[in-house]
Write a protein that holds these residues in place. Sequence first.
Motif, PDB file in Angstrom:
ATOM      1  N   ILE A 206     -25.576 -37.413   9.793  1.00 53.54           N
ATOM      2  CA  ILE A 206     -24.491 -38.255  10.288  1.00 53.54           C
ATOM      3  C   ILE A 206     -24.563 -38.406  11.804  1.00 53.54           C
ATOM      4  O   ILE A 206     -24.357 -39.493  12.351  1.00 53.54           O
ATOM      5  CB  ILE A 206     -23.128 -37.676   9.848  1.00 53.54           C
ATOM      6  CG1 ILE A 206     -22.956 -37.840   8.328  1.00 53.54           C
ATOM      7  CG2 ILE A 206     -21.974 -38.370  10.578  1.00 53.54           C
ATOM      8  CD1 ILE A 206     -21.742 -37.123   7.764  1.00 53.54           C
ATOM      9  N   LYS A 291     -28.083 -47.155   7.778  1.00 54.17           N
ATOM     10  CA  LYS A 291     -27.542 -45.984   7.082  1.00 54.17           C
ATOM     11  C   LYS A 291     -28.309 -45.689   5.803  1.00 54.17           C
ATOM     12  O   LYS A 291     -28.640 -44.529   5.503  1.00 54.17           O
ATOM     13  CB  LYS A 291     -26.063 -46.191   6.758  1.00 54.17           C
ATOM     14  CG  LYS A 291     -25.134 -46.061   7.947  1.00 54.17           C
ATOM     15  CD  LYS A 291     -23.696 -45.894   7.499  1.00 54.17           C
ATOM     16  CE  LYS A 291     -23.280 -46.983   6.546  1.00 54.17           C
ATOM     17  NZ  LYS A 291     -21.943 -46.756   5.975  1.00 54.17           N
ATOM     18  N   MET A 362     -19.493 -42.171   5.871  1.00 50.92           N
ATOM     19  CA  MET A 362     -19.497 -42.895   7.152  1.00 50.92           C
ATOM     20  C   MET A 362     -19.555 -44.397   6.916  1.00 50.92           C
ATOM     21  O   MET A 362     -20.112 -45.152   7.713  1.00 50.92           O
ATOM     22  CB  MET A 362     -20.676 -42.434   8.013  1.00 50.92           C
ATOM     23  CG  MET A 362     -21.972 -42.384   7.274  1.00 50.92           C
ATOM     24  SD  MET A 362     -23.314 -41.686   8.228  1.00 50.92           S
ATOM     25  CE  MET A 362     -24.519 -41.434   6.921  1.00 50.92           C
TER      26      MET A 362
END
Length: 396
Positions: A206, A291, A362
């Motif tokens: 993250i 991501k 996230m």
Amino acid sequence: MKHKIKPGLLPRIIIAIAMGIAIGWISPEWFARLCATFNDIFSQFLGFLIPLIIVGFVTPAIGDIGIRAGKMLIVTLLLAYGATLFAGYTSYFTGIWLFPSMISQDSAMTAVEQGGTTIEPYFTVGMPPLMGVMTALVSSFVIGLGIAVTSAEVLRSAFAELRSVIELTIRKAIVPLLPFYIFGIFLIMTVSGQTGTILISFAKIIAVIFGIHVFILVFQYCIASIFARKNPFKMLWTMMPAYFTALGTSSSAATIPVTLRQSIKMGVSEDVAGFVVPLCATVHMSGSALKLVACSMALMIMQGMAFDIGMFSHFIIMLGITIVAAPGIPGGAIMASLGLLSSILGFSEAQNALMIALYISMDSFGTACNVTGDGALASIVDRFFRPRPRKVPSAS
């Protein structure tokens, strides 16, 4: 009359992870097997739904885009797709550079790598999908382009209704049950002694992804500033209301009004902003791509899976297409990309579950990166297609 405040998907996922770990320490085997049974049925249903998600969302998206023919459309699509590819490759090379020294393979991950743990479900229910992932993608392109070229209104309406059905299924079935699925995954991993390694690695992943997404935004606005001839950091600062709105909503579509307003405030003409911003809300996926690439690579390193740039190039190129018009719900991009994770990267159901948990943890940051970057793309398009001011005839 008091209204009940329902927590969003992210808080529910966090609660599910915490409860799965806590209960996993004291869970009897029968309860772990019960969770494994639910997870197996849910993952089978999710696998059945993946091709329908692709067909239901990509087909009408291509059909709708095809109507708006013109140079501005082509330029915007190429910019959006190029930005998505750049974000994906930036994430890949950053991961190659950082992850091997940050994340180590652990023997406790062997069970996940093999697609399961020592906890077996009581029974399984087979739900084979109607078609493969690549068949669904090719079908979406053929039918979508056909709708655009022939203006087939009946087909357009049919696939629009299919999109509504699939979106309703995701909202009413997948999203509400997803926390229970994540709960079962982490409970089973705790029983099997795998949780500690995964959580520590999650925190490292993250942190790296947040750094990449800041770099992507600064880079996009530095490029846009060349065309707009403005200070890139002032441009980026102007778009911050859109960034923070996306953080709160986790939806590109819901943020369109704010993104549109701030783009115009940044100096983009109303005509160009009104075209580019809504279009980019569905086709520009830099934050989502970075991501997905980083998370998938990190999990593959953790589990000792072999990969190379060819495999990830295939994944990134197809990803930029598959997540177009992803459902306007939190986690829509990961739902649409599960088929690619399985077919290209070889992820098992358990690995897909870890991807869902890591991605959604996230999710809002990816959405914020997407919509904020829309302003940069609008500035570039505005440089070439800004309407010329009308000349006012002088009084004779």
